[in-house]
Design a protein around this motif. Structure first.
Motif, PDB file in Angstrom:
ATOM      1  N   UNK A 255      15.777  -2.658  20.467  1.00  0.00           N
ATOM      2  CA  UNK A 255      14.496  -3.358  20.494  1.00  0.00           C
ATOM      3  C   UNK A 255      13.474  -2.551  19.722  1.00  0.00           C
ATOM      4  N   UNK A 256      13.510  -1.243  19.967  1.00  0.00           N
ATOM      5  CA  UNK A 256      12.544  -0.355  19.320  1.00  0.00           C
ATOM      6  C   UNK A 256      12.702  -0.397  17.803  1.00  0.00           C
ATOM      7  N   UNK A 257      13.921  -0.201  17.316  1.00  0.00           N
ATOM      8  CA  UNK A 257      14.077  -0.078  15.863  1.00  0.00           C
ATOM      9  C   UNK A 257      14.030  -1.435  15.161  1.00  0.00           C
ATOM     10  N   UNK A 258      14.623  -2.469  15.793  1.00  0.00           N
ATOM     11  CA  UNK A 258      14.701  -3.738  15.083  1.00  0.00           C
ATOM     12  C   UNK A 258      13.425  -4.544  15.164  1.00  0.00           C
ATOM     13  N   UNK A 259      12.747  -4.466  16.293  1.00  0.00           N
ATOM     14  CA  UNK A 259      11.574  -5.330  16.462  1.00  0.00           C
ATOM     15  C   UNK A 259      10.270  -4.553  16.442  1.00  0.00           C
ATOM     16  N   UNK A 260      10.145  -3.659  17.423  1.00  0.00           N
ATOM     17  CA  UNK A 260       8.829  -3.069  17.658  1.00  0.00           C
ATOM     18  C   UNK A 260       8.375  -2.218  16.480  1.00  0.00           C
ATOM     19  N   UNK A 261       9.255  -1.303  16.057  1.00  0.00           N
ATOM     20  CA  UNK A 261       8.832  -0.376  15.032  1.00  0.00           C
ATOM     21  C   UNK A 261       8.540  -1.104  13.732  1.00  0.00           C
ATOM     22  N   UNK A 262       9.347  -2.100  13.460  1.00  0.00           N
ATOM     23  CA  UNK A 262       9.154  -2.863  12.236  1.00  0.00           C
ATOM     24  C   UNK A 262       7.804  -3.555  12.222  1.00  0.00           C
ATOM     25  N   UNK A 263       7.447  -4.148  13.347  1.00  0.00           N
ATOM     26  CA  UNK A 263       6.135  -4.800  13.402  1.00  0.00           C
ATOM     27  C   UNK A 263       5.007  -3.791  13.382  1.00  0.00           C
ATOM     28  N   UNK A 264       5.239  -2.669  14.075  1.00  0.00           N
ATOM     29  CA  UNK A 264       4.172  -1.682  14.192  1.00  0.00           C
ATOM     30  C   UNK A 264       3.889  -1.001  12.865  1.00  0.00           C
ATOM     31  N   UNK A 265       4.879  -1.033  11.962  1.00  0.00           N
ATOM     32  CA  UNK A 265       4.708  -0.357  10.684  1.00  0.00           C
ATOM     33  C   UNK A 265       3.713  -1.054   9.770  1.00  0.00           C
ATOM     34  N   UNK A 266       3.501  -2.357   9.995  1.00  0.00           N
ATOM     35  CA  UNK A 266       2.693  -3.124   9.046  1.00  0.00           C
ATOM     36  C   UNK A 266       1.285  -2.555   8.831  1.00  0.00           C
ATOM     37  N   UNK A 320      -5.046   1.934 -13.884  1.00  0.00           N
ATOM     38  CA  UNK A 320      -3.724   1.315 -14.002  1.00  0.00           C
ATOM     39  C   UNK A 320      -2.800   1.833 -12.912  1.00  0.00           C
ATOM     40  N   UNK A 321      -2.835   3.150 -12.679  1.00  0.00           N
ATOM     41  CA  UNK A 321      -1.989   3.712 -11.613  1.00  0.00           C
ATOM     42  C   UNK A 321      -2.308   3.030 -10.282  1.00  0.00           C
ATOM     43  N   UNK A 322      -3.593   2.876 -10.005  1.00  0.00           N
ATOM     44  CA  UNK A 322      -3.985   2.274  -8.720  1.00  0.00           C
ATOM     45  C   UNK A 322      -3.500   0.833  -8.626  1.00  0.00           C
ATOM     46  N   UNK A 323      -3.692   0.084  -9.699  1.00  0.00           N
ATOM     47  CA  UNK A 323      -3.310  -1.329  -9.655  1.00  0.00           C
ATOM     48  C   UNK A 323      -1.801  -1.464  -9.428  1.00  0.00           C
ATOM     49  N   UNK A 324      -1.039  -0.656 -10.148  1.00  0.00           N
ATOM     50  CA  UNK A 324       0.416  -0.777 -10.013  1.00  0.00           C
ATOM     51  C   UNK A 324       0.887  -0.297  -8.642  1.00  0.00           C
ATOM     52  N   UNK A 325       0.330   0.813  -8.166  1.00  0.00           N
ATOM     53  CA  UNK A 325       0.806   1.260  -6.852  1.00  0.00           C
ATOM     54  C   UNK A 325       0.380   0.304  -5.757  1.00  0.00           C
ATOM     55  N   UNK A 326      -0.784  -0.340  -5.929  1.00  0.00           N
ATOM     56  CA  UNK A 326      -1.178  -1.359  -4.955  1.00  0.00           C
ATOM     57  C   UNK A 326      -0.191  -2.510  -4.943  1.00  0.00           C
ATOM     58  N   UNK A 327       0.284  -2.874  -6.123  1.00  0.00           N
ATOM     59  CA  UNK A 327       1.262  -3.953  -6.223  1.00  0.00           C
ATOM     60  C   UNK A 327       2.542  -3.567  -5.477  1.00  0.00           C
ATOM     61  N   UNK A 328       2.958  -2.312  -5.664  1.00  0.00           N
ATOM     62  CA  UNK A 328       4.185  -1.857  -4.991  1.00  0.00           C
ATOM     63  C   UNK A 328       4.004  -1.909  -3.478  1.00  0.00           C
ATOM     64  N   UNK A 329       2.846  -1.446  -3.012  1.00  0.00           N
ATOM     65  CA  UNK A 329       2.594  -1.485  -1.564  1.00  0.00           C
ATOM     66  C   UNK A 329       2.588  -2.929  -1.061  1.00  0.00           C
ATOM     67  N   UNK A 330       1.994  -3.821  -1.847  1.00  0.00           N
ATOM     68  CA  UNK A 330       1.982  -5.236  -1.459  1.00  0.00           C
ATOM     69  C   UNK A 330       3.396  -5.781  -1.323  1.00  0.00           C
ATOM     70  N   UNK A 331       4.245  -5.420  -2.288  1.00  0.00           N
ATOM     71  CA  UNK A 331       5.628  -5.914  -2.250  1.00  0.00           C
ATOM     72  C   UNK A 331       6.336  -5.363  -1.013  1.00  0.00           C
ATOM     73  N   UNK A 332       6.108  -4.086  -0.746  1.00  0.00           N
ATOM     74  CA  UNK A 332       6.705  -3.457   0.430  1.00  0.00           C
ATOM     75  C   UNK A 332       6.278  -4.191   1.699  1.00  0.00           C
ATOM     76  N   UNK A 333       5.005  -4.528   1.735  1.00  0.00           N
ATOM     77  CA  UNK A 333       4.459  -5.227   2.895  1.00  0.00           C
ATOM     78  C   UNK A 333       5.133  -6.586   3.069  1.00  0.00           C
ATOM     79  N   UNK A 334       5.294  -7.282   1.941  1.00  0.00           N
ATOM     80  CA  UNK A 334       5.938  -8.594   1.988  1.00  0.00           C
ATOM     81  C   UNK A 334       7.360  -8.484   2.489  1.00  0.00           C
ATOM     82  N   UNK A 335       8.073  -7.469   2.005  1.00  0.00           N
ATOM     83  CA  UNK A 335       9.467  -7.318   2.408  1.00  0.00           C
ATOM     84  C   UNK A 335       9.557  -7.063   3.905  1.00  0.00           C
ATOM     85  N   UNK A 336       8.608  -6.287   4.420  1.00  0.00           N
ATOM     86  CA  UNK A 336       8.683  -5.918   5.829  1.00  0.00           C
ATOM     87  C   UNK A 336       8.117  -6.974   6.761  1.00  0.00           C
ATOM     88  N   UNK A 337       7.209  -7.791   6.243  1.00  0.00           N
ATOM     89  CA  UNK A 337       6.540  -8.733   7.125  1.00  0.00           C
ATOM     90  C   UNK A 337       7.225 -10.092   7.096  1.00  0.00           C
TER      91      UNK A 337
END
Lengths: 346, 290, 322
Positions: A255-266, A320-337
């Protein structure tokens, strides 16, 4: 999900346009002779022509939008001007410096993410017990100490006292290997290139040089991610889906690893995105302290030498660095959420 | 008011914060007595004992030693507190006023104005503060006034954001409707009813930001692009010490005095304002004030 | 009807939810869906209905705190809905409002004196008479003994509501909208405030629109009552008539749910057939169709309109308008 990412990507040119306008408008603060330096591509060009000729050639007496147009044209051709402080074309200097800062940024984000998850989970599991209190104390102190004091302290402790983990980006031996013609620079990132070239020693060396600076400048953010992770975990644990998942037959750990931690990471991921500009600011300090030749140090030397073209190009590169890294974080967020993921596939 | 002051004092971190803040404020006020300047017209320039490039350990002439260049550390710390306090107060007052008004007015009137305002704030949120300030000071030239200006230009948006969310809540309150019902003008409602009730988180942020602004200015001086050389500024004193951190072979802490005093000064100054802001935050029930 | 102080005609208010930067399907909520009624000088008109039925929105539109989407509001024959904000200003002193939440309706950062002075300031009441006027207001609401430099937080809920009433009275209004004015108070305090309002009405010749979800309270203070359901006025009647002979099925259910203070009478609540909640009414028919226990075939097809059934009693229901 692809649509979501596509939407993000098409917004980038607009943001870049606005930022480049803002950055170029800095030129207006400069005198025409200082402005010339923003356009010329080598030191020879400066000497071969008179100032009036150069002003004429680059249209520096023309209205703002014409100058901006010229500047963008040069930019797209890869001509960012000549850096007097680095004594090389700015494009070359950036090619050397940007990978260093990216390595540092990546290391910092890894510390924020995994440190936050690990310590935050620990604190939440041991809520209000000794471990939790220790972590809380650490986060309060860690959040209040400025980066350069942390940096100086780490330098004194690990380098001066124990003679471990020296400053710089690479040791002498590794520098020779990297600069040898046999070493192919695929990305400029030492961590990646060393592995692709089959040089594990260089990898270890580059890694050990990253430890202190990335620790120094992510400590403040780490304090926040730990607190975020802890409260977000406790919040998620009190939600209805936890007993449901337990009743379904999942073990506590599952429960912790599959559900809770995943949601809490967002929220932690969101925070990481917000932290990118702060980390880049911090890189100015830690790169100076640890003599780490990245964008931060580049900006500092440029500023000290009143090297305007370098300052302007560096601002653009940082954007440019900021824009691209923000994009990467956004993608990560999408994958996790799962919420976004499902929403978009529908 | 009395009750609030009492609650603040009873707050354990609040009391430490107040003590630190009061300590540095009194040091700043009493600076001319604690460390009499040699040249009263130029009090912010650090007193120099010779021009030796080597730091000098504490002695009778300079109680806390001198940095490279012969600058008196004690003098620098004392007068540096004035620099820090003035810089912190000026930047914070200016940024808070600009930000609170911008965010407040946008949220209050709403519509397109609010949309545009928030786009601008979002843009500023993505700009690295320190790098932006470095770039601005490079273009504008050296000096404390330029630093303060750059800090203001890139520091107001936090207040705007916070004020906006507060005003959005306050403007729905019934006393605002009641004032409208009486016939009060939108401006009158904004300044009499909305603004005063949205200020408490701003005050918390101001307290925390005094420390933060001083820190950024110190960072600038630390990397050598802040105050002019010799100006009493803690960041610059740390900058002077950078070459002496590794000590001499066999005695790594040989030049401890070059960095120890300035580090402690910066740390306690920032900690004081942060703790004070933190305590104010708990008092007003806003844990995540920043 | 010629002594009507307030008349409203087919008043409507729509709210658009989920408005974003990009055009996307909008959801429109019709909070007030075409209502007509008038309020006579000196009377208390009660407006009842469950939360979200549009009664507060109606009240706010009457004092121009909210612009109506369509429809007209007349005050003494003048069309309020046609006036600009500037033209409204002299009229505002006649149209005042008392709000539900005595904790939210007083600015916590202003002292009692500042609160009562504010309306006088806005309408340029002569400076020399202000202190006297404030004293007078305090006397009206029974707070004459109170110190003037105290802040709202130092008062109880009932006292605060008295302050809010004093503030509404400051400009000598003709008409006051009391929006759930006693709902947030204890029952014993409710009675005090209601009696105060009634005394003031007699003394100052006020006209009230009294909005509440509590039929018991409305019945106590009102001369006439309008019952609202999902933005529509379903029944309007004299207070006594409504109590003795409710016509609309919704009014019947509302009345049955009022507890009676008689220990010998067993409480017979009429159970809802369906739980309270968000009922999409059939677009063509009566908005109460889904919850109605006496519904006819026609109810799903045609909207009933408000028609007079007996002396002073109108109802919008197909049962009575065949």
């Amino acid at each position: 999900m692809a649509i979501f990412i596509f939407k993000r990507v098409i917004g980038i040119p607009v943001t870049l346009f606005i930022l480049s306008l803002m950055i170029f408008s800095l030129v207006l603060f400069l005198s025409p002779s200082e402005r010339v330096a923003v356009f010329v591509s080598s030191s020879d060009a400066l000497q071969s022509a008179s100032l009036e000729e150069l002003i004429e050639r680059y249209g520096l007496d023309q209205p703002f939008y014409v100058q901006y147009g010229n500047w963008v044209k040069e930019l797209l051709r890869g001509n960012l001007g000549w850096s007097s402080s680095a004594r090389m074309p700015i494009s070359e200097a950036l090619a050397l410096r940007i990978p260093a800062t990216i390595e540092l940024l990546f290391a910092g984000q890894v510390i924020l993410l995994f440190g936050g998850i690990y310590l935050g989970t620990l604190a939440a599991e041991k809520e209000n017990r000794f471990t939790d209190h220790c972590i809380r104390l650490l986060t309060i102190v860690g959040g209040a100490i400025p980066e350069f004091l942390v940096g100086l302290f780490l330098l004194i402790l690990f380098y001066v006292t124990f003679d471990l983990l020296p400053p710089g980006r690479l040791g002498m031996l590794s520098t020779d290997i990297v600069n040898a013609p046999a070493f192919v620079k695929y990305t400029g990132l030492h961590l990646v290139d060393s592995l692709l070239n089959g040089q594990p020693h260089v990898f270890m060396d580059a890694f050990s040089h990253l430890i202190l600076p990335s620790m120094a400048y992510s400590l403040g953010g780490l304090a926040a991610t730990v607190r975020l992770m802890r409260s977000s975990l406790l919040d998620n644990l009190s939600r209805g889906y936890v007993p449901t998942a337990r009743l379904k037959g999942l073990s506590n750990r599952q429960v912790m690893t599959r559900h809770v931690r995943r949601n809490a990471m967002l929220p932690v991921i969101t925070f990481m995105g917000m932290r990118i500009p702060v980390l880049l600011s911090g890189s100015v300090i830690v790169e100076t302290i640890f003599n780490f030749p990245g964008m931060g140090m580049f900006i500092v030397t440029a500023a000290q030498g009143l090297d305007f073209p370098a300052i302007i190009a560096a601002s653009l590169a940082v954007s440019v660095i900021i824009i691209i890294s923000n994009l990467i974080v956004d993608i990560l967020y999408t994958v996790l959420n799962p919420q976004i993921r499902l929403d978009i596939s529908r | 008011m009395k009750k609030q002051a009492k609650a603040l004092v009873q707050h354990p971190t609040g009391i430490i914060g107040i003590i630190l803040v009061l300590f540095w404020v009194s040091v700043a006020i009493l600076a001319p007595m604690l460390a009499p300047p040699q040249d009263p017209d130029n009090a912010y320039m650090m007193v120099r004992h010779g021009f030796s490039s080597l730091p000098n350990p504490p002695n009778g002439q300079s109680p806390w030693g001198t940095t490279s260049g012969g600058y008196d550390i004690f003098y620098g710390i004392i007068w540096g507190s004035r620099t820090a306090l003035v810089l912190g107060l000026v930047t914070v007052l200016a940024t808070a006023t600009i930000g609170a008004l911008a965010g407040g007015v946008c949220a209050y009137y709403g519509g397109i104005l609010d949309g545009v305002c928030m786009r601008i704030v979002d843009l500023f949120m993505g700009i690295p503060f320190l790098i932006a300030v470095i770039v601005m000071t490079t273009v504008w030239g050296k000096g404390m006034d330029k630093i303060i200006l750059a800090l203001i230009v890139f520091g107001w948006h936090r207040y705007a954001r916070m004020m906006r969310s507060e005003v959005l809540v306050v403007k729905e309150q019934e006393f605002v409707l009641a004032a409208k019902n009486m016939g009060a003008s939108p401006m009158g409602i904004f300044f009499r009813h909305v603004l005063p009730n949205a200020l408490s988180p701003i005050i918390i942020l101001m307290s925390i930001n005094i420390g933060r602004m001083v820190l950024v200015a110190a960072s600038l001086s630390f990397v050598g692009i802040g105050a002019e050389p010799g100006f009493a500024d803690w960041g610059q004193m740390l900058n002077f010490s950078r070459n002496w951190i590794s000590g001499i072979p066999g005695a790594p802490f040989y030049y401890w005095y070059t960095y120890a005093y300035a580090s402690v000064a910066i740390f306690t100054f920032v900690l004081g304002w942060t703790l004070l802001g933190d305590a104010l935050g708990t008092m007003y029930g806003k844990q995540e004030a920043y | 009807m010629n002594n009507a102080l307030i008349t409203i005609q087919s008043l409507e208010k729509e709210f658009v939810v989920r408005r974003g930067f990009f055009p996307r399907p909008k959801k429109i909520i019709r909070a007030v869906d075409g209502i007509d009624f008038s309020i006579n000088t000196g009377e208390t008109f009660g407006l009842v209905g469950e939360s979200g039925c549009g009664k507060s929105t109606t009240g706010r539109m009457l004092v121009r705190l909210m612009p109506p989407t369509s429809g007209k509001i007349y005050y003494q024959g003048e069309e309020l809905t046609a006036k600009t904000e500037k033209q409204m200003l002299p009229l505002r002193r006649n149209l005042q409002m008392i709000f539900q939440n005595p904790h939210g309706s007083l600015n916590p950062r202003m002292s009692l004196e500042q609160i009562l002075e504010e309306p006088l300031k806005i309408h340029r009441y002569p400076f020399s008479n202000r202190a006297k006027r404030i004293r007078e207001l305090m006397d009206y609401v029974g707070l004459s003994q109170t110190s003037m430099d105290r802040y709202p937080a130092e008062f109880s809920g009932g006292q605060r509501q008295r302050i809010a009433i004093a503030r509404a009275l400051a400009l000598d209004p003709k008409f006051i909208v009391a929006d759930e004015a006693v709902s947030a108070l204890d029952v014993s305090i409710q009675a005090q405030i209601l009696n105060l309002l009634m005394d003031l009405q007699k003394e100052l010749g006020l006209t009230y629109l009294f909005i509440s979800h509590d039929l018991g309270v409305v019945n106590y203070i009102s001369d006439r009552i309008g019952v609202m359901y999902l933005g529509k006025l379903v029944e309007v009647a004299d207070c006594n008539t409504l109590y003795r002979r409710p016509l609309h099925p919704y009014t019947k259910i509302l009345l049955a749910s009022v507890p009676v203070a008689d220990p010998n009478q067993t409480f017979k609540a009429m159970a809802w057939d369906t739980p309270e909640g968000d009922f999409p009414a059939p677009p063509a028919g009566c908005s109460f169709y889904n919850r109605c226990r006496e519904r006819l075939d026609i109810c799903s097809r045609q909207k009933p309109s408000l028609k007079e059934q007996a002396q002073g009693q109108s109802v919008a229901c197909h049962l009575f308008n065949p």
